[in-house]
Design a protein around this motif. Structure first.
Motif, PDB file in Angstrom:
ATOM      1  N   THR A  55      -3.736   3.461  -6.040  1.00 20.40           N
ATOM      2  CA  THR A  55      -4.349   2.281  -5.452  1.00 20.40           C
ATOM      3  C   THR A  55      -5.656   1.944  -6.168  1.00 20.40           C
ATOM      4  OG1 THR A  55      -3.369   2.749  -3.289  1.00 20.40           O
ATOM      5  CG2 THR A  55      -5.284   1.287  -3.324  1.00 20.40           C
ATOM      6  N   ALA A  56      -6.454   2.967  -6.481  1.00 20.88           N
ATOM      7  CA  ALA A  56      -7.713   2.748  -7.195  1.00 20.88           C
ATOM      8  C   ALA A  56      -7.444   2.190  -8.595  1.00 20.88           C
ATOM      9  CB  ALA A  56      -8.494   4.053  -7.281  1.00 20.88           C
ATOM     10  N   THR A 108      -6.640  -1.528  -8.187  1.00 20.39           N
ATOM     11  CA  THR A 108      -7.869  -2.254  -7.862  1.00 20.39           C
ATOM     12  C   THR A 108      -8.744  -2.421  -9.095  1.00 20.39           C
ATOM     13  OG1 THR A 108      -7.790  -1.383  -5.611  1.00 20.39           O
ATOM     14  CG2 THR A 108      -9.899  -2.281  -6.364  1.00 20.39           C
ATOM     15  N   SER A 143       0.885  -1.157   0.000  1.00 17.47           N
ATOM     16  CA  SER A 143       0.000   0.000   0.000  1.00 17.47           C
ATOM     17  C   SER A 143       0.924   1.208   0.000  1.00 17.47           C
ATOM     18  CB  SER A 143      -0.916   0.003   1.231  1.00 17.47           C
ATOM     19  OG  SER A 143      -0.138   0.034   2.417  1.00 17.47           O
ATOM     20  N   LEU A 159      -5.472  -8.708  -3.187  1.00 19.37           N
ATOM     21  CA  LEU A 159      -4.818  -7.514  -2.645  1.00 19.37           C
ATOM     22  C   LEU A 159      -4.845  -7.604  -1.124  1.00 19.37           C
ATOM     23  CD1 LEU A 159      -6.527  -4.937  -5.039  1.00 19.37           C
ATOM     24  CD2 LEU A 159      -4.211  -5.861  -5.240  1.00 19.37           C
TER      25      LEU A 159
END
Length: 381
Positions: free
Chosen positions: A233-234, A237, A225, A246
């Motif tokens: 991060t988005a 994902t 992270s 994750l």
């Protein structure tokens, strides 16, 4: 000697390469009879001492562009008021504080790290700052420390500045077992692994994208992270499919070591930070490694490594590993043998010799100017 380590998040090591280096080298210097002070950022996780090292906990501003500098400024103020024979400053970004140390005749070595100005998280002003900080580090340090030959070459080519080449160590991790894998629903040899902070130059998104495009049946386990990285991060994902797991950050070292040791492949996307401790820990655990194709990673892995330059390369590599897991295991064994060249005891001995030379003032009285060679050539023209 009384040696102060400044500019990192401190110990226990919970974040990255600098912190790992401080912990591994600092405790060995203590064992060799030296006093070691480590400046730590934020709330104390442990008491005023850890593995024999004296800890000083100081606050930092919780803003990406000011966190490191605000903490280092407070650390230097404290350092100037207390005995120090040698200062080891980590991160060239802290260079503006070097004249204060020099004014007090405290010998200082700066660990310049990687090419920070290339990181995508910095805008134009940030990149200009880091390039300027590199020049100040050259001008105001009594010695520069590079952890990879590629970084040493950069400072030679850019500034005609000598460096001390001291890589990180790689712990040889044997007999780890696999009993902790069940906690994550995994089995030995049954997954691909990524361990990285979520930053663009670590290519986590490209690894996930390439894996998703592959025919891989085994899951991709992503550990990591990052603060200040919500958008990235988005993106990661959004690229993932149901084969991607994750897990976020894992600070349990036993579990993390078992994840390295039992992976079918370890995918390493770091590209700008020099020699990376995660990579060294992976090969120390015998993980068959597929790395982003840059000189730092080739320097560590040699002929036993596999490399990728884009998502398509990731897809090919993971498909090959699943088609021939025995060949992947052979590469892992070869990499573990290579890890023996990266020994923390040797690293600590090199730091000790450097600190002794600095304390004895065995360094050039005149440093390189800090001007880049292209700037000097332009001035001459």
């Amino acid at each position: 000697m009384y040696i102060s380590m400044v500019g990192t998040r401190g110990v226990p090591a919970r974040y990255g390469g600098f912190e790992t280096c401080v912990e591994e080298v600092g405790r060995r210097l203590v064992a060799r009879g030296h006093q070691v002070r480590v400046y730590c950022r934020g709330e104390a996780e442990v008491g005023p001492e850890y593995l024999g090292m004296e800890l000083v906990h100081l606050p930092a501003m919780r803003k990406k562009s000011l966190e490191t500098l605000s903490h280092t400024g407070l650390s230097v103020r404290h350092l100037l008021a207390h005995r120090t024979d040698v200062a080891l400053v980590f991160n060239a970004a802290n260079a503006p504080f070097l004249p204060l140390l020099r004014a007090r005749r405290i010998p200082v070595a700066t660990h310049v790290d990687g090419l920070e100005w290339k990181r995508a998280k910095w805008g134009g002003n940030g990149r200009r700052y880091y390039r300027g900080a590199e020049a100040l580090s050259v001008r105001w340090s009594d010695a520069l420390i590079a952890d990879a030959q590629g970084i040493a070459d950069y400072y030679t080519q850019e500034f005609a500045a000598p460096t001390e080449l001291i890589a990180y160590g790689a712990p040889l991790l044997t007999g780890l077992g696999s009993d902790r894998l069940a906690e994550q629903g995994l089995v030995a040899g049954g997954y691909h692994l990524v361990v990285a902070r979520f930053e663009p130059e670590n290519h986590v998104a490209e690894i996930v994208e390439g894996y998703v495009a592959s025919a891989a049946r085994l899951p991709l386990v992503v550990v990591g992270s990052a603060p200040y990285a919500d958008d990235y991060t988005a993106r990661i994902t959004g690229l993932a499919d149901d084969r991607v797991r994750l897990l976020g950050g894992i600070w349990d070292q036993e579990l993390l070591d078992q994840l390295y040791a039992n992976s079918l492949t370890y995918l390493h996307g770091h590209s700008v930070g020099g020699t990376n401790p995660s990579l060294l820990r992976a090969i120390g655990a015998g993980a068959p490694t597929i790395a982003f194709d840059v000189s730092f990673n080739r320097e560590v892995l040699g002929e036993a490594g596999q490399f990728f330059a884009d998502p398509a390369g990731v897809a090919v590599a993971v498909d090959q590993a699943e088609a021939d897991p025995a060949a992947a295991a052979v590469r892992g064994k070869a990499l573990q043998a290579r890890a023996a060249d990266y020994d923390w005891d040797d690293v600590a001995a090199r730091y000790e010799r450097l600190c002794q030379r600095l304390a004895d003032r065995e360094f050039p009285r005149r440093r390189p100017s800090g001007r880049r060679r292209d700037e000097t050539a332009g001035a001459l023209r």
